[in-house]
Scaffold this active site. Structure first.
Site, short mmCIF file in Angstrom:
data_model
loop_
_atom_site.label_atom_id
_atom_site.label_comp_id
_atom_site.label_asym_id
_atom_site.label_seq_id
_atom_site.Cartn_x
_atom_site.Cartn_y
_atom_site.Cartn_z
N SER A 186 0.87 -1.18 0.00
CA SER A 186 0.00 0.00 0.00
C SER A 186 0.91 1.23 0.00
CB SER A 186 -0.84 -0.02 1.29
OG SER A 186 -1.49 1.21 1.48
N TYR A 215 -2.29 -1.60 10.25
CA TYR A 215 -2.28 -1.75 8.79
C TYR A 215 -0.98 -1.18 8.22
CZ TYR A 215 -4.01 -1.36 3.95
OH TYR A 215 -4.17 -1.47 2.58
#
Ligand code: NAD
Length: 278
Positions: free
Chosen positions: A165, A178
């Site tokens: 990401s 995350y």
């Protein structure tokens, strides 16, 4: 009609023609997009998804129907699609499912570790259960995916692609587990790229900016708007687009799986509309 299609729609050639590729989290979202893009370019696929929601995750995960829909879209291109309902946290079940799929397809050329989950919270509201779930799925699940694929790649080489990401490259706030897990897969990828280079197995990460998918934790907007509007600029892309398209990310995956990237390993491939420049 592209030059790689016949009148019946069967991909007879293509940038990954005849390659056999494992994708996790394939039931919807970017996983589905990768599957369809790779099938368009001639790949056969092993499609894995948990197909069940998790209590720690505030939005629903995919269903068996979603996974079968991905398989149907792949088969529309007359490529093979094998579906397996597996949780990537279960290393033994994942390895067994991949071994089954590989036996059916006659080999494996690449794997895309795409399954991932997102929790939302400030540093002082994030729970240990959220930490464990996010790290288990995103980091250890990516490892489990590589570990399930590698034994089938060592003889003839191959490509491992791990979906990270923009939060794997910058300090994206309000979902610390995350962000940590997506940084973690970069270390995993770099170390593995070194260990496996001698066997001609390439390992790369892909770093998308925001994409409209089923990964939609409603609480993030509220938290940003009400509690931490000062953090909003960190989420803004440099290019004039609010979100990227799933197909933008799939084109990067296609390149990394194809032989066009035969000399590319240990790359952090940003498809991030410039969000990490900010
Ligand atoms: N959507 C975004 O804005 C964005 C941005 C950057 C990176 N990513 C990453 O892209 C990847 C794909 O996410 P998406 O946006 O398509 O989200 P999504 O929620 O639509 O898809 C994720 C898929 O993974 C599956 N999954 C979740 N946990 C699993 C498990 N334990 N085992 C097997 N399958 C499991 C889900 O059922 C779902 O089908 C993820 O790794 C995500 O972190 C997403």
């Amino acid at each position: 009609m592209s030059s790689s299609e016949t009148v019946s729609g069967r991909a007879q050639s293509g940038r990954v023609f005849g390659k056999r590729i494992l994708i996790t989290g394939a039931a919807r979202g970017m996983g589905r997009s990768h599957a369809v893009r790779l099938a368009e370019e001639g790949a056969d696929l092993i499609l894995v998804d948990i197909c069940e929601s998790l209590p720690e995750i505030e939005y629903p995960l995919a269903s068996v129907e979603d996974l079968e829909e991905t398989a149907r879209l792949v088969r529309k291109h007359d490529r093979r699609a094998i579906t397996r309902v597996v949780d990537v946290r279960d290393a033994a079940a994942l390895s067994a499912a991949v071994a089954d799929g590989v036996a059916e397809l006659g080999g494996l050329d690449a794997a895309v570790a795409n399954a991932g989950v997102l929790t939302v919270g400030t540093w002082d509201t994030t729970t240990s259960e959220q930490w464990r779930t996010v790290v288990d799925v995103n980091l250890i699940g990516s490892w489990n995916t590589c570990a399930a694929a590698i034994p089938h790649l060592v003889d003839s080489g191959g490509s491992l692609v791990i979906i990270s990401s923009s939060a794997g490259l910058k300090g994206t706030p309000l979902h610390i587990p995350y962000t940590a897990s997506k940084h973690g897969v970069v270390g995993l990828s770099r170390a593995l790229a070194n260990e496996l280079a001698a066997q001609n197995i390439r390992v790369n990460t892909v770093h998308p900016t925001g994409v409209e998918t089923g990964m939609r934790p409603e609480s993030l907007q509220g938290l940003l708007a009400e509690a931490r509007p000062d953090l909003i600029p960190i989420f803004l892309n440099a290019l004039p687009m609010a979100m990227a398209e799933a197909s933008d990310i799939s084109n990067a995956v296609l390149f990394l799986v194809s032989d066009e990237s035969r000399s590319v390993t240990g790359l952090e491939f940003k498809v991030d509309a410039g969000v990490t420049l900010r």
